[in-house]
Write an enzyme that holds these catalytic residues in place. Structure first.
Site, PDB file in Angstrom:
ATOM      1  N   LEU A 110       0.834  -1.194   0.000  1.00  0.00           N
ATOM      2  CA  LEU A 110       0.000   0.000   0.000  1.00  0.00           C
ATOM      3  C   LEU A 110       0.872   1.249   0.000  1.00  0.00           C
ATOM      4  O   LEU A 110       0.542   2.248  -0.656  1.00  0.00           O
ATOM      5  CB  LEU A 110      -0.932   0.005   1.214  1.00  0.00           C
ATOM      6  CG  LEU A 110      -1.835   1.236   1.340  1.00  0.00           C
ATOM      7  CD1 LEU A 110      -2.759   1.358   0.137  1.00  0.00           C
ATOM      8  CD2 LEU A 110      -2.645   1.180   2.628  1.00  0.00           C
ATOM      9  N   TYR A 111       1.968   1.211   0.737  1.00  0.00           N
ATOM     10  CA  TYR A 111       2.894   2.352   0.735  1.00  0.00           C
ATOM     11  C   TYR A 111       3.335   2.665  -0.691  1.00  0.00           C
ATOM     12  O   TYR A 111       3.291   3.817  -1.135  1.00  0.00           O
ATOM     13  CB  TYR A 111       4.109   2.037   1.606  1.00  0.00           C
ATOM     14  CG  TYR A 111       5.231   3.039   1.471  1.00  0.00           C
ATOM     15  CD1 TYR A 111       5.100   4.328   1.986  1.00  0.00           C
ATOM     16  CD2 TYR A 111       6.419   2.713   0.822  1.00  0.00           C
ATOM     17  CE1 TYR A 111       6.128   5.258   1.860  1.00  0.00           C
ATOM     18  CE2 TYR A 111       7.450   3.630   0.697  1.00  0.00           C
ATOM     19  CZ  TYR A 111       7.297   4.902   1.214  1.00  0.00           C
ATOM     20  OH  TYR A 111       8.311   5.817   1.076  1.00  0.00           O
TER      21      TYR A 111
END
Length: 458
Positions: A268-269
């Site tokens: 997700l980062y």
């Protein structure tokens, strides 16, 4: 680093029951069915009576939440803004002394005598990279104003210590959140920034599995918040910001080039950083903002982040704790293109110095503007196990190692930067190998944490 409110919380999601089944409907109302021992008819009557009121109450709760949310982002009332900041335990900004500090920190040294330095707003100024770049800018005479929310993602005391270094260098750090539009507009009303160096972000690949909201709030909403004030400025500043090598995701072509595909994020980062690249391109295209994105490759060094492995390994080795070292399939090596902080600072300064002027004014584009993306790495990937061996020699302590298969938590097996473009356009030339860089880090670490005044850390 600027991170959303509550960014230091544990986050997470609710877990299902052990057998994955729901409880029966009869056990859902033990109070009604057992304690009051209502018969079926009376039970049905009560449920029919309360059901509409239940939904009315839910609607009112939602309406209250929605109204408060809108006021959070759009209220122009200064009293409401102050109340919000007090609720968040942020200092109330403003006032005569505060404004004096903002202007003094932003002043370009020697400008009265014809100096041609730049004036930079650095977001995430109390973070690892932000503090180093801010000090370097100030040392050469540039005007520098920092902003940071000092969240609790990792120990606040380290961020405060960095703040102390910044203050001694003549850099004032405004304590506030990048999602606070009132604060950003106030700063831009007071100071004509020529550049913005946007480094505030929710960092860390693995933490995204615990607190995904913090990444959206900081890395996307926070980015847009800063871009909005930049595009409405007159004149607009040049915008330089930190993307990440994580955008290369599952790419297997090495070394990673800026031309390689970045549509397969592994975390997700990484996805939020890739989204940031698309968002900044949009502001460049529509509003004429000059944009430079920098893809950092595993930055390390003194005053670093405690969540990074080189940092946590050092701490645990000295404590005699076991450290987990991850391996790829078939005991394959996990490697990173470790890049020393001084080399990253050099790249950031090069990006700022070569950034073209934005072409818009007050949100209106008047011509095409520069848009660039660069890798900032060391071009020499080193295995994580080799990093541990170096630390063992520097600390003169044998590590208690445990080799484990890499979990599916968003990490990738390797990173390797192609820096040809940065060399040509920015004059970027990394000079610090991992052995030399870790030696400097360990020296700082021992001085900082083993000082008698800080023994409580242990």
């Amino acid at each position: 680093m600027s991170i959303p409110q509550g960014g230091g919380g544990n986050g997470g999601v609710d877990s299902p029951s052990a057998n994955g089944k729901s409880k029966s409907s009869s056990s859902s109302y033990p109070y009604i069915h057992h304690r009051l021992r209502l018969n079926k008819s009376s039970s049905s009557s009560i449920i029919r009576f309360f059901t509409p009121w239940f939904f009315v109450i839910l609607f009112l709760v939602y309406l209250t939440y929605a109204t408060s949310s809108r006021s959070w982002y759009s209220s122009s009332s200064s009293s409401h803004s102050i109340d919000r900041r007090r609720d968040l335990q942020f200092p109330v900004w403003g006032g005569h002394e505060w404004e004096i500090r903002v202007r003094l920190s932003s002043r370009v040294k020697g400008k009265e005598d014809g100096g041609n330095g730049i004036c930079v707003l650095v977001t995430g100024a109390a973070g690892f990279v932000g503090s180093h770049v801010s000090i370097a800018l100030r040392k050469r005479g540039d005007g520098v104003l920092g902003i940071d929310n000092f969240n609790s993602y990792y120990e606040k005391s380290l961020k405060r210590a960095r703040q102390g270094r910044l203050e001694r260098a003549g850099v004032f750090v405004v304590e506030g959140d990048i999602n606070d539009g009132d604060l950003l507009r106030k700063l831009f009303d007071m100071v004509a920034f020529t550049h913005v160096l946007h480094l505030a972000a929710q960092a860390g690949v693995r933490y995204a599995m615990k607190n995904p909201d913090s990444y959206v709030h900081s890395n996307i909403a926070g980015l847009v918040s800063v871009l909005e004030v930049c595009k409405n400025a007159d004149p607009q500043p040049a915008f330089v910001w930190a993307s990440s090598s994580s955008v290369y995701g599952l790419n297997t072509k090495v070394p990673f080039s800026e031309k390689d595909r970045t549509d397969q994020p592994a975390s997700l980062y990484a996805a939020t950083k890739k989204a940031g690249e698309a968002i900044t391109h949009t502001y460049n295209h529509i509003y004429g903002l000059s944009v430079t994105g920098l893809r950092f490759f595993t930055v390390y060094g003194p005053w670093g982040r405690p969540d990074m492995e080189y940092f946590s390994f050092t701490k645990d080795i000295l404590k005699g704790k076991q450290i987990s070292i991850y391996e790829g399939p078939n005991h394959g090596t996990v490697a990173r293109d470790f890049t020393y902080i001084d080399d990253i600072v050099q790249g950031c300064l090069g990006a700022l110095d070569t950034a073209g002027k934005s072409t818009g004014s007050g949100g209106v584009k008047k011509g095409s503007a520069q848009y660039r993306i660069f890798n900032l790495g060391n071009t020499s990937p080193v295995g994580v196990l080799d990093l541990v061996h170096i630390l063992e020699k520097l600390l003169t302590v044998k590590a208690n190692k445990k080799l484990l298969p890499m979990p599916k938590n968003g990490d990738v097996l390797f990173t390797h930067a192609n820096i040809t473009l940065a060399k040509r356009e920015l004059g970027y030339e990394p000079t610090t190998d991992l052995q030399t860089g870790l030696k400097k880090f360990v020296k700082w670490y021992l001085n900082y944490y083993l000082d008698s005044k800080k023994r409580s850390f242990w």
